[in-house]
Structure formats: C-alpha cells, structure tokens
Design a protein around this motif. Structure first.
Motif, mmCIF file in Angstrom:
data_model
loop_
_atom_site.group_PDB
_atom_site.id
_atom_site.type_symbol
_atom_site.label_atom_id
_atom_site.label_comp_id
_atom_site.label_asym_id
_atom_site.label_seq_id
_atom_site.Cartn_x
_atom_site.Cartn_y
_atom_site.Cartn_z
ATOM 1 N N PHE A 1 -3.846 6.281 -7.305
ATOM 2 C CA PHE A 1 -3.078 7.130 -6.392
ATOM 3 C C PHE A 1 -2.135 8.075 -7.127
ATOM 4 C CE2 PHE A 1 -3.342 3.519 -3.023
ATOM 5 C CZ PHE A 1 -4.619 3.941 -2.685
ATOM 6 N N HIS A 2 -2.016 7.922 -8.480
ATOM 7 C CA HIS A 2 -1.082 8.728 -9.268
ATOM 8 C C HIS A 2 0.357 8.546 -8.782
ATOM 9 C CE1 HIS A 2 -4.470 10.616 -11.250
ATOM 10 N NE2 HIS A 2 -4.985 10.947 -10.086
ATOM 11 N N VAL A 3 0.726 7.312 -8.537
ATOM 12 C CA VAL A 3 2.102 6.968 -8.169
ATOM 13 C C VAL A 3 2.524 5.782 -9.022
ATOM 14 C CG1 VAL A 3 1.861 7.782 -5.791
ATOM 15 C CG2 VAL A 3 1.375 5.393 -6.324
ATOM 16 N N SER A 4 3.804 5.484 -9.015
ATOM 17 C CA SER A 4 4.293 4.351 -9.799
ATOM 18 C C SER A 4 4.145 3.062 -9.009
ATOM 19 C CB SER A 4 5.763 4.552 -10.169
ATOM 20 O OG SER A 4 6.579 4.497 -9.015
ATOM 21 N N VAL A 5 4.133 1.938 -9.730
ATOM 22 C CA VAL A 5 4.105 0.635 -9.067
ATOM 23 C C VAL A 5 5.359 0.449 -8.234
ATOM 24 C CG1 VAL A 5 4.096 -1.856 -9.455
ATOM 25 C CG2 VAL A 5 2.642 -0.397 -10.843
ATOM 26 N N GLY A 6 6.478 0.971 -8.757
ATOM 27 C CA GLY A 6 7.740 0.856 -8.014
ATOM 28 C C GLY A 6 7.682 1.550 -6.674
ATOM 29 N N ARG B 1 2.179 2.191 2.590
ATOM 30 C CA ARG B 1 2.060 3.151 1.499
ATOM 31 C C ARG B 1 0.623 3.188 0.960
ATOM 32 N NH1 ARG B 1 7.337 4.360 -1.098
ATOM 33 N NH2 ARG B 1 8.948 3.476 0.251
ATOM 34 N N ILE B 2 0.009 2.005 0.828
ATOM 35 C CA ILE B 2 -1.381 1.951 0.358
ATOM 36 C C ILE B 2 -2.291 2.673 1.352
ATOM 37 C CG2 ILE B 2 -3.328 0.410 -0.096
ATOM 38 C CD1 ILE B 2 -1.307 -1.638 -1.149
ATOM 39 N N ALA B 3 -2.087 2.415 2.657
ATOM 40 C CA ALA B 3 -2.914 3.061 3.678
ATOM 41 C C ALA B 3 -2.738 4.572 3.665
ATOM 42 C CB ALA B 3 -2.570 2.496 5.055
ATOM 43 N N ALA B 4 -1.478 5.031 3.496
ATOM 44 C CA ALA B 4 -1.215 6.471 3.508
ATOM 45 C C ALA B 4 -1.889 7.170 2.331
ATOM 46 C CB ALA B 4 0.296 6.715 3.481
ATOM 47 N N LYS B 5 -1.777 6.592 1.137
ATOM 48 C CA LYS B 5 -2.391 7.221 -0.031
ATOM 49 C C LYS B 5 -3.913 7.167 0.054
ATOM 50 C CE LYS B 5 -0.469 8.865 -2.763
ATOM 51 N NZ LYS B 5 0.068 10.245 -2.822
ATOM 52 N N ARG B 6 -4.471 6.065 0.600
ATOM 53 C CA ARG B 6 -5.925 5.967 0.753
ATOM 54 C C ARG B 6 -6.435 7.086 1.659
ATOM 55 N NH1 ARG B 6 -8.853 4.106 4.745
ATOM 56 N NH2 ARG B 6 -7.146 2.959 5.739
ATOM 57 N N LYS B 7 -5.716 7.333 2.746
ATOM 58 C CA LYS B 7 -6.155 8.377 3.680
ATOM 59 C C LYS B 7 -6.003 9.762 3.081
ATOM 60 C CE LYS B 7 -5.022 5.422 7.607
ATOM 61 N NZ LYS B 7 -4.070 5.166 8.702
ATOM 62 N N GLU B 8 -4.967 9.951 2.222
ATOM 63 C CA GLU B 8 -4.823 11.240 1.548
ATOM 64 C C GLU B 8 -6.053 11.535 0.680
ATOM 65 O OE1 GLU B 8 -1.279 11.653 -0.702
ATOM 66 O OE2 GLU B 8 0.069 11.278 0.996
ATOM 67 N N LEU B 9 -6.598 10.502 0.060
ATOM 68 C CA LEU B 9 -7.781 10.661 -0.786
ATOM 69 C C LEU B 9 -9.079 10.612 0.009
ATOM 70 C CD1 LEU B 9 -6.785 8.420 -3.851
ATOM 71 C CD2 LEU B 9 -6.619 10.900 -3.633
ATOM 72 N N GLU B 10 -8.951 10.447 1.346
ATOM 73 C CA GLU B 10 -10.112 10.402 2.247
ATOM 74 C C GLU B 10 -11.069 9.290 1.849
ATOM 75 O OE1 GLU B 10 -11.817 14.282 2.360
ATOM 76 O OE2 GLU B 10 -10.169 15.153 3.517
ATOM 77 N N LEU B 11 -10.500 8.137 1.536
ATOM 78 C CA LEU B 11 -11.290 6.955 1.193
ATOM 79 C C LEU B 11 -11.289 5.982 2.363
ATOM 80 C CD1 LEU B 11 -10.006 6.182 -2.432
ATOM 81 C CD2 LEU B 11 -12.191 7.191 -1.814
ATOM 82 N N SER B 12 -12.416 5.351 2.617
ATOM 83 C CA SER B 12 -12.454 4.265 3.581
ATOM 84 C C SER B 12 -11.953 3.006 2.900
ATOM 85 C CB SER B 12 -13.880 4.056 4.091
ATOM 86 O OG SER B 12 -14.712 3.584 3.035
#
Length: 414
Positions: free
Chosen positions: A54-59, A6-17
């Motif tokens: 990421f504008h998501v919840s911790v859950g 999930r962390i990897a997916a959201k990072r790529k959505e934001l185009e962050l390395s």
C-alpha cells in the motif's frame, strides 16, 4: 479509522478484491475479511507486506500515525522531465537567446551555444532529479526501517511487561496445554494439561477446569514426579475454550488461567466462499417510491468446497441453503438452479436471487450467507464477502462493522 478500515480503504484504492489481496499476501480471502471487519489483526510479517503493497507505514496501518507518506511523482520515479520542467527549460533558453546581441551577420555559434546550454541545463536538471529521487527513496526506506524497528521494540516491550506481570501473578512455576484428540460426532475436544505449583505444600491437590461457554467443568489431576500435576479434560468443541488449574490447600482454592483456545469450532467446519452475488447490490439507489430495487443475480459454490479437509479431518457439506440476510435476520432463501447459459464457471451448486424491492434505513447491513450442516449434524454458516450497507439513498460496500462475528451461527435468525 480502525486497522481493518484502513486496510479496506487502501485495498479499494488499488481496485483489488479481497481474493486478489489474499493471493498477493499468501492468505485466504476469509483472513482478509476478518482483518477488515476487525475480527483479527494481521501478523507482523503480513503488516509489513501490507505496508509495502500500500506504500504506507506500519504505524499508519495500526492507527498510531495519521499521515501517509507521500508517493514520488511518476516523472521523478521514471527520471523523465515533467511538462512543467520542460517549460522551465524552454523559458531559460528563450531568455538566454533574447539577451544575446543581434549579430550583423548570420552566425552559427550562438545557436550551438544555445543548444549546448539546453543540453547542459537538461543534464543538470536530470542529475538533480535523480539525486532527489535517490534521497527520497533513502528517506522512505529509513522511515520504514525506523517504523518497523519501533513497532518491533513496542511489541517486545509489551510482551516483556506481560511476561513480568504474568510471572508475578502466576501460581505456577511451569505449565502446558495440548489438544490431543476430538470427536466431531459428539462435538467434543480433548486436552492434556500439566501444571507445576510455584509454592508446593504437602497434601496439595489440583483440579483442572474446562469452560466452553456454559460454565466450568472440573477434572481431577494426578501428582507426578517433580511435583507436577497432570490430567486430561474433554469438553464441548466451541469457538472459546478456557483451561484453568485450581490449587487446593485445605479450605483455600486458588485458580490460575492456563490457556484459552479460540476459533476451534469454526476451524472444524469447512470454509465456504459464495461467489457472484455482489452484483445484486452494487450501484443500487433508492427509487421514487422510497424502495431499493435489488437486481436479479446468481451465486455459486465451487466443486472442491463441498468436501473439504480441515485440521480435524474431512468434512462433508450437507443440507446447504443460501439466504439474504438483513441485520442477521433472514429476508428470503435463494432457489437452487441450473447453471445459467453462457456461464463458463467451474461450480457444483448455483443459486438464483429473484429481483425484489426492499425498504431500508440508513445503517442497515445486507449480505448473503450459506447455512449448512456436516455429516455429524453440526450446523455452520458461511457469510458472503463483502457485506453491504445502506447509506441513505444508496447501497454500497460497508467500511464499518459493529464487531459482530459474521461466522457465528447464533447471531443469525432464520
């Protein structure tokens, strides 16, 4: 999906390395890699920071919630009317004007009324949008606060249950362990141990155990005032060291786990980062001959990374080699080279990857890794981040991992 995925997916959505994300959170790129490969979990403060970024919840990050909270539209966030809302206002005004009786003489007041109606309707709509935006923000904050509170309560309850169960099963009334020294030339580490038995019996003896992975070694303990048993153990420095106390009463031996130290060997080695080789894999597709044609590329290590201070002291990198690995098996070593022309990079060592053809199957993992020794002759590995996977007809970033730690040298064959 796992937390790492999930962390990897959201990072790529934001185009962050991974390096960019690490800088935003105040952690190293190696930490981001370990999170995304599920080797370790972020601390709670980093989870909260990730949820806000990421504008998501911790859950959702932890996998206990399946849906992400919807983000407010850009128009609502900015307070401006969208195209659809403007068309709606225009339609209201047109209908109002069409319903008015046609005057015999040209008068200005209907147009004034119409203009006032437009202004009034727009102002009311803007006011309503502002209220909706505030309500959304309040609701979003409330959900995040509730999520954080629930997570905190769950962690508190879990820790409390673990403490209760541990106290019920403990043979000790008190204990402690502390790393007091090391000898990197011998690759050993020393701990000071202390254990107070919960039930003391006259004549009781205590033996301390240290297990670095090859079986436990015994070390005698001395009884101190207050019925505390203390001692010192020296064992091999590895990434998993278990310390225990054995309470001996006649023919009865009862063992109590005291502590477990993980990642010490890795922490005693320099953490290297290999840059620039990702371009060899990106957007590569299977050719008509069934092979993947990997492009030529260059990698480098920065100056400061070849002589680093660790928590165990200064460590020098020696006998450094960089190789391409397929499923942890060496494919080819890269050749050291001079800095390419027109490359403005502050680096100590460059490596060239020559173009090559590869036969890959779905699920094959590819990555570069540096194999090196330090001044004490100890060997280490520094994997490139990220790693890549064959998805049938293309090579791309890998979102999954089989759980194999990439920084463990024994997993490599070369």
């Amino acid at each position: 999906m796992t937390t790492g995925q999930r962390i990897a997916a959201k990072r790529k959505e934001l185009e962050l390395s991974q390096e960019n994300l690490g800088e935003a959170l105040g952690v190293s790129r190696q930490s981001i890699y370990k999170w995304e490969s599920d080797t370790s979990l972020p601390d709670i403060d980093k989870l909260v920071a990730l949820s806000r970024l990421f504008h998501v919840s911790v859950g959702w990050l932890l996998g206990v919630e399946e849906e992400q909270p919807a983000a407010p539209s850009p128009e609502a966030a900015s307070g401006e009317l969208s195209d659809a809302q403007l068309r709606m206002v225009e339609e209201i005004v047109d209908r109002y004007l069409a319903a008015q009786p046609k005057p015999k003489k040209r008068r200005r007041w209907p147009y004034v009324l119409a203009a006032l109606a437009v202004l009034w309707g727009g102002w009311r709509l803007m006011e309503r949008l502002d209220r909706m935006d505030n309500q959304y923000n309040n609701l979003s904050n409330s959900i995040n606060n509730i999520s954080y509170s629930v997570d905190h309560q769950i962690n508190t309850i879990t820790n409390r249950v673990e403490e209760i169960l541990k106290s019920q099963n403990d043979l000790t009334a008190d204990y402690g362990t502390e790393m007091t020294g090391w000898d990197l030339s011998r690759n050993t580490v020393t701990f000071s141990l202390r254990a107070v038995p919960k039930t003391y019996v006259e004549g009781m003896e205590v033996v301390f155990l240290a297990d670095s992975g090859d079986g436990p070694a015994e070390f005698p303990a001395q009884e101190s005032p207050g019925r505390a048993f203390t001692g010192e153990v020296t064992c091999e420095l590895t990434d998993s060291i278990t310390l225990s106390a054995v309470f001996v009463n006649g023919d009865t031996r009862q063992t109590q786990l005291l502590d477990n130290y993980s990642g010490l060997y890795q922490d005693s080695l320099p953490q290297l980062d290999i840059y620039g080789l990702e371009s060899c894999f990106l957007h590569e597709e299977r050719g008509k001959d069934g092979l993947f044609h990997l492009a030529e590329g260059y990698g480098w290590l920065r100056d400061q990374e070849l002589n680093l201070d660790t928590k165990f002291g200064a460590v020098d990198v020696r006998d450094l080699k960089v190789g391409l690995f397929k499923n942890f098996r060496l494919v080819t070593w890269l050749e050291p080279c001079e800095q390419p022309q027109n490359w403005d990079v502050d680096a100590e060592q460059f490596f060239r990857f020559d173009a090559m053809d590869m036969d890959l199957e779905r699920g094959d993992i590819l990555h570069f890794a540096a194999i090196y020794t330090d001044q004490y002759g100890r060997r280490g590995v520094a994997p490139s981040i990220p790693y890549f996977e064959c998805f049938g007809d293309e090579i791309s970033w890998s979102d999954s991992s089989d759980g194999t730690p990439y920084y463990v040298l024994s997993n490599y064959v070369f």
